[in-house]
Design a protein around this motif. Structure first.
Motif, PDB file in Angstrom:
ATOM      1  N   ARG A   1      96.445  -5.585   6.087  1.00 47.14           N
ATOM      2  CA  ARG A   1      95.913  -7.053   6.847  1.00 47.14           C
ATOM      3  C   ARG A   1      95.529  -7.894   5.297  1.00 47.14           C
ATOM      4  O   ARG A   1      94.784  -7.283   4.585  1.00 47.14           O
ATOM      5  CB  ARG A   1      94.614  -6.957   7.675  1.00 47.14           C
ATOM      6  N   HIS A   2      95.831  -9.054   5.413  1.00 44.02           N
ATOM      7  CA  HIS A   2      95.520 -10.100   4.353  1.00 44.02           C
ATOM      8  C   HIS A   2      94.399 -10.843   4.834  1.00 44.02           C
ATOM      9  O   HIS A   2      94.479 -11.279   5.776  1.00 44.02           O
ATOM     10  CB  HIS A   2      96.685 -10.959   4.124  1.00 44.02           C
ATOM     11  N   GLU A   3      93.311 -10.498   4.288  1.00 40.60           N
ATOM     12  CA  GLU A   3      91.888 -11.094   4.405  1.00 40.60           C
ATOM     13  C   GLU A   3      91.412 -11.775   3.469  1.00 40.60           C
ATOM     14  O   GLU A   3      90.752 -11.036   2.718  1.00 40.60           O
ATOM     15  CB  GLU A   3      90.928 -10.542   5.462  1.00 40.60           C
ATOM     16  N   ASN A   4      90.753 -13.179   3.408  1.00 42.40           N
ATOM     17  CA  ASN A   4      90.143 -13.637   2.349  1.00 42.40           C
ATOM     18  C   ASN A   4      90.741 -13.075   0.890  1.00 42.40           C
ATOM     19  O   ASN A   4      89.944 -12.952   0.036  1.00 42.40           O
ATOM     20  CB  ASN A   4      88.562 -13.271   2.526  1.00 42.40           C
TER      21      ASN A   4
END
Lengths: 275, 258
Positions: A60-63
């Motif tokens: 997951r791509h977060e911040n």
């Protein structure tokens, strides 16, 4: 270590010393060995694979960071399931860590699998199947770095070669990982080792019948299906000799491949002529 | 650029763009060439259908750009969501693959087939690359003649990788022209500042890409060096030429056996 005398200069150059390995591993099943599959996910409901998935995570791509979270997405592309199916055929008691980096969305090709590889190394998974590659030059250095870390941590990374005109990473890094390209051979035990070549190992990769999402099977061709064949073999070796280092695994593969080659040779009479 | 100069340039560009059919004149010769190339290579591969998928947006989605064969019309502009099916995998992994019995079970291809009325049985998909980046997927589907079809062989896989190089350079040209066309269209359609801000945003995105920043740093370094005088300029050029030469030799020798 055994010194082989009278060995003719051939495909493996002039090396005359190698270690011999007994055949116990051939009757093993990969019990107690965990394999990380960095790919498109694994279909956990496939009859060949159900109950064999220890962990399933996805990127997951977060911040601006890549996180790995528990995944129930299965496999939308089929490739990860196909690879796990091949490994499971050779090592039916091996268990899987599915690290889904493809099809998660929002990530570039190199960035996602780099993160997946880093995750697997941080978890210190002993055996990592990486049927992916990139030709982007900006990933050369970080991948090199990661593979050195894997080597030092004792993680055995097996990568598929890319049958494209240009080199792809990481399959061209010879020292710290095991790279595989496809052959028309069908017996998984009869793999080859091309000493001195960039891609050292060859394994079955043409019309390989293996598991596919939805419970069925497909016949697939590609280097990325040769790679899990070698992973399956290493799972058997690791069950037999759990403390093998990446270097020792490669040496063992070399020794086995060399025996395979000798078996395939025509029988020679005393004059050195084929009979 | 002063405002008057900018307005004048805009007027000139508008006139230029209005005189040609921007919608098609720029991209059509390229899409035609791609179709021709697909036809020729499909015959060479003994394949009934050939198609090209290109990236759509930044999330890994794909779209059929060109196709040959019976269902070419239905395929064009059909979208493949990120990571779906064989094309999705080949695009995101960069690994070519062939499937001998694609249509046997419920797969993504069954969905595409449902929309086109075609039956995908054997398929070969290989990535299209430009400057190391995957920009699309080249596919060959089924064989000429009646089923059952012979699966695609490793030799054909290598052949397809070579064809992919030629197709990729055309796709790259197509994408550049398309971008230019879109900018032109924006200038004709748009009044006022909004469209310029879109163009600026696009340029901003381009500038913030890591590869671009690295190149910019290099360019600044060269400019600084070159500004110091003729001798420095000459030396800088010689050093850079030597590096290029070294790099060429290195890549030739390192990957000889690959």
């Amino acid at each position: 270590m055994t010194t082989v005398t009278g060995y003719q200069t051939g495909k493996f150059g002039t090396m005359s010393t190698y270690f011999q390995i007994d055949d116990i591993w051939k009757s093993r099943t990969g019990k107690g060995v965990g394999v990380a599959v960095i790919d498109s996910g694994i279909d956990q409901t496939h009859p060949d694979l159900s109950g064999k998935i220890l962990e399933a995570v996805e990127a997951r791509h977060e911040n601006k960071r890549v996180l790995f979270v528990a995944s129930d997405a299965g496999d939308s592309a089929g490739h990860g399931t196909a690879c796990a199916g091949i490994i499971s055929k050779i090592a039916p008691d091996a268990r899987f860590h599915s690290i889904r980096v493809l099809g998660a969305g929002g990530l570039g090709d190199g960035q996602s699998f780099l993160a997946g590889l880093e995750y697997a190394i941080k978890q210190r998974y002993r055996l990592i199947n990486l049927s992916l590659g990139t030709t982007k030059p900006q990933f050369f250095a970080p991948l090199h770095d990661l593979l050195d870390r894997a080597y030092q941590a004792g993680c055995i990374v097996v990568a598929a070669a890319n049958n494209l005109p240009q080199p792809s990473f990481p399959s061209v890094f010879s020292s710290s990982l095991i790279s595989v390209s496809k052959s028309t051979e069908t017996d998984p035990f009869h793999f080859g080792f091309r000493y001195g070549e960039v891609i050292e190992l060859t394994a079955p990769g043409v019309n390989v019948r293996t598991a596919w999402p939805g419970g069925g099977y497909k016949s697939l061709t590609g280097n990325s299906f040769a790679c899990p064949h070698i992973v399956g073999i290493i799972a058997l070796l690791l069950e037999t000799y759990p403390n093998l280092t990446p270097f020792q695994v490669k040496s063992a593969l070399y020794a086995i491949a060399r025996e395979n080659l000798e078996e395939n040779r025509p029988v020679e009479n005393n004059e050195g002529e084929s009979v | 650029m002063s405002e008057t100069a900018e307005t004048q340039l805009e007027k000139k560009l508008r006139r230029l763009i209005e005189t040609i059919d921007v919608g098609n004149a720029l991209t059509e010769p390229l899409t035609d060439s791609i179709v021709h190339l697909l036809r020729i290579t499909a015959a060479e591969m003994n394949s009934e259908e050939a198609s090209v998928l290109i990236r759509e947006g930044d999330d890994g989605d794909l779209r059929f750009l060109s196709a040959t064969g019976k269902v070419a019309e239905q395929l064009i502009n059909l979208r493949v969501p990120a990571g779906k099916g064989i094309a999705g995998f080949v695009f995101s992994s960069g690994q070519p693959m062939a499937v001998a019995d694609a249509g046997e079970e419920e797969t993504f291809y069954a969905e595409v087939d449902k929309q086109t009325g075609y039956s995908t049985q054997t398929i070969l998909a290989t990535p299209l690359r430009h400057n190391g980046e995957v920009i699309g997927v080249l596919e060959y589907v089924n064989r000429i003649g009646e089923p059952p079809y012979e699966p695609f062989s490793p030799v054909e896989m290598d052949k397809a990788a070579l064809f992919a190089e030629a197709v990729a350079s055309l796709i790259n040209a197509y994408e550049s022209v398309k971008l230019f066309r879109e900018l032109g269209e924006k200038m004709i359609d748009g009044e006022g500042t909004e469209d310029y801000s879109q163009v600026r945003a696009w340029l901003g995105e381009l500038r913030s890409a890591p590869e671009h920043r690295e190149m910019l740093d290099l360019a600044i370094l060269i400019r600084e060096l070159a500004a110091r005088g003729e001798a420095e300029r000459e030396m800088c050029r010689e050093v850079l030429e030597a590096v290029v030469k070294f790099s060429d030799q290195k890549s030739e020798t390192s990957f000889l056996s690959y």
